[in-house]
Design an enzyme around this catalytic site. Structure first.
Site, short mmCIF file in Angstrom:
data_model
loop_
_atom_site.label_atom_id
_atom_site.label_comp_id
_atom_site.label_asym_id
_atom_site.label_seq_id
_atom_site.Cartn_x
_atom_site.Cartn_y
_atom_site.Cartn_z
N HIS A 1 3.49 10.56 6.93
CA HIS A 1 2.91 10.37 8.25
C HIS A 1 3.92 9.67 9.17
O HIS A 1 4.42 8.59 8.82
CB HIS A 1 1.66 9.50 8.17
CG HIS A 1 0.54 10.12 7.42
ND1 HIS A 1 -0.50 9.39 6.87
CD2 HIS A 1 0.28 11.42 7.11
CE1 HIS A 1 -1.35 10.21 6.27
NE2 HIS A 1 -0.89 11.44 6.39
N HIS B 1 0.82 -1.21 0.00
CA HIS B 1 0.00 0.00 0.00
C HIS B 1 0.85 1.26 0.00
O HIS B 1 0.40 2.32 -0.43
CB HIS B 1 -0.91 0.04 1.23
CG HIS B 1 -1.78 -1.17 1.37
ND1 HIS B 1 -2.70 -1.52 0.43
CD2 HIS B 1 -1.85 -2.11 2.34
CE1 HIS B 1 -3.33 -2.63 0.82
NE2 HIS B 1 -2.82 -3.01 1.97
N THR C 1 -6.58 4.29 6.54
CA THR C 1 -6.71 2.97 5.92
C THR C 1 -7.52 2.09 6.86
O THR C 1 -7.56 2.33 8.06
CB THR C 1 -5.33 2.32 5.67
OG1 THR C 1 -4.64 2.21 6.93
CG2 THR C 1 -4.50 3.12 4.69
#
Length: 308
Positions: A138, A86, A222
Site C-alpha cells: 500500500h 504491525h 487497521t
C-alpha cells in the site's frame, strides 16, 4: 504534520505499557493480550470497511478512471524504513504525489507498507475473484487541499491508497532488493534503518501497466478503520522471487523477544454491502480493437492477392 496524521491513522504508533489492550492481528490474539480483528473498536464495525473481494465481472466501467500522473516517483533517495510492530513501513518525502486516475485532487505520499504471509496464496488483504496473493503493498497518500485540516480529515476521500498485489515470480526483483536487504536491521518493533537509494518506480510494474485498476470507497485496514479512503487496486501484480517474499516473515518479528515471526498481518475480508466497485476501461478485460484497425490489414491482404 501530514506524515504524523498518516501514521496515527494507520495505527503505526504503539501504546505505552499500562495502557488499554492494543489491537493486533488474529495470529497474535491467541498468544498475547491484545484485541484481534473481531474485537477492533472505533470505526471498525461500520459498513464501508476494507479490504474486500473484488468480483471483476461485476465491476462497472467508469470512463473517468484514466491514467494517473505520478510526480516524484522517479526520485532516488535513501529512505527511512521501520518495523512498527504491525508491518514494515517506508517513510516517503513531501515531493511525491499523484493526481489524475479519477481522483478529485492531488494527493501527497506519506508512507508505504506491506502485508504478507508465509503462504503464497493468503498474504494479500484484497482478493480478486476470491484469489489472494502472496503479499500486498500500500502506498498511502493524503489529500492536498486549501481547506482546514479538520475538513480534510472528516471527508470520505481524504486518503488515497494505491494497492499492489504481489505474486511469486521466477526471478529476483532487483528493484525490491534494497528493502529486502534492510529487513535484517529492523527485526524487532521500534527499530529503523536507512535503505540503499531507490525510487518508487523501482518497486512497481511499468507505468503502462498501471492503466488497469479497480476503484471503490472504503476504510483504513487497521484501527481506527476510518472510512476516508479512495482505494485503487491495480490489476497488474508486482512479482518477487519466492525467497524475497519469505524474507519478510523470517526476518521480522511482532515482539521484542523474537518469539513470534511477523506474518499474516492481514485483516479479514469485509462485506461490500451497498457499495459499487468500478474499473478503468481496460481493467479485467481486453479492449476491442477499433474497426479501422481490423479492416486496414484485411484490405491490404485482399489487394495484395488481386495484384499477384
Amino acid at each position: 504534520m501530514q506524515l504524523l496524521f498518516a501514521l496515527l491513522a494507520l495505527g503505526a504508533l504503539r501504546p505505552l505499557a499500562g495502557e488499554e489492550l492494543h489491537w493486533c492481528y488474529e495470529i497474535q490474539a491467541s498468544n498475547y493480550s491484545c484485541l484481534g480483528p473481531d474485537k477492533w473498536q472505533e470505526d471498525c464495525q461500520k459498513s464501508r470497511q476494507s479490504p474486500i473481494n473484488i468480483v471483476t465481472t461485476k465491476a462497472e466501467v467508469d470512463h473517468s478512471l484514466g491514467r494517473f500522473h505520478f510526480s516524484g516517483y522517479d526520485q532516488r533517495e535513501a529512505r527511512l524504513v521501520e518495523n512498527n510492530g504491525h508491518s514494515v513501513m517506508v517513510s516517503l518525502g513531501d515531493e511525491i504525489s499523484i493526481s489524475g486516475g479519477g481522483l478529485p485532487a492531488r494527493y501527497r505520499a506519506t508512507q508505504l507498507h506491506l502485508h504478507w504471509s508465509q503462504e503464497l496464496d493468503r498474504g494479500s488483504e484484497h482478493s480478486l475473484d476470491g484469489e489472494r496473493s502472496a503479499m500486498e503493498m500500500h502506498i498511502v497518500h493524503q489529500k492536498e487541499t486549501g481547506t482546514s485540516g479538520n475538513e480534510v480529515q472528516d471527508s470520505d476521500d481524504s486518503i488515497a491508497v494505491l494497492a499492489f498485489l504481489v505474486e511469486a515470480g521466477p526471478t529476483m526483483n532487483e528493484g525490491f532488493q534494497p528493502l529486502v536487504t534492510a529487513l535484517s536491521a529492523i527485526s524487532i518493533p521500534g527499530t529503523n534503518t536507512t535503505m540503499a537509494p531507490s525510487s518508487l518506480w523501482d518497486l512497481l510494474p511499468a507505468e503502462e501497466e498501471l492503466r488497469h485498476y479497480f476503484r471503490y470507497m472504503g476504510s483504513l485496514t487497521t484501527p481506527a478503520c476510518s472510512e476516508t479512503v479512495v482505494w485503487t487496486v491495480f490489476q497488474e501484480p508486482i512479482r518477487l522471487h519466492r525467497d524475497q517474499i519469505l524474507e519478510f516473515s523470517s526476518k521480522l518479528y511482532y515482539d521484542q523477544e523474537r518469539k513470534m515471526n511477523m506474518k499474516d498481518n492481514v485483516r479479514p475480508l469485509q462485506r461490500l454491502g451497498d457499495r459499487s466497485v468500478f474499473k478503468s476501461q481496460a481493467a479485467g478485460q481486453l479492449l476491442p480493437l477499433p474497426l479501422p484497425t481490423l479492416l486496414v490489414p484485411t484490405l491490404a491482404c485482399v489487394m495484395a492477392g488481386l495484384l499477384r
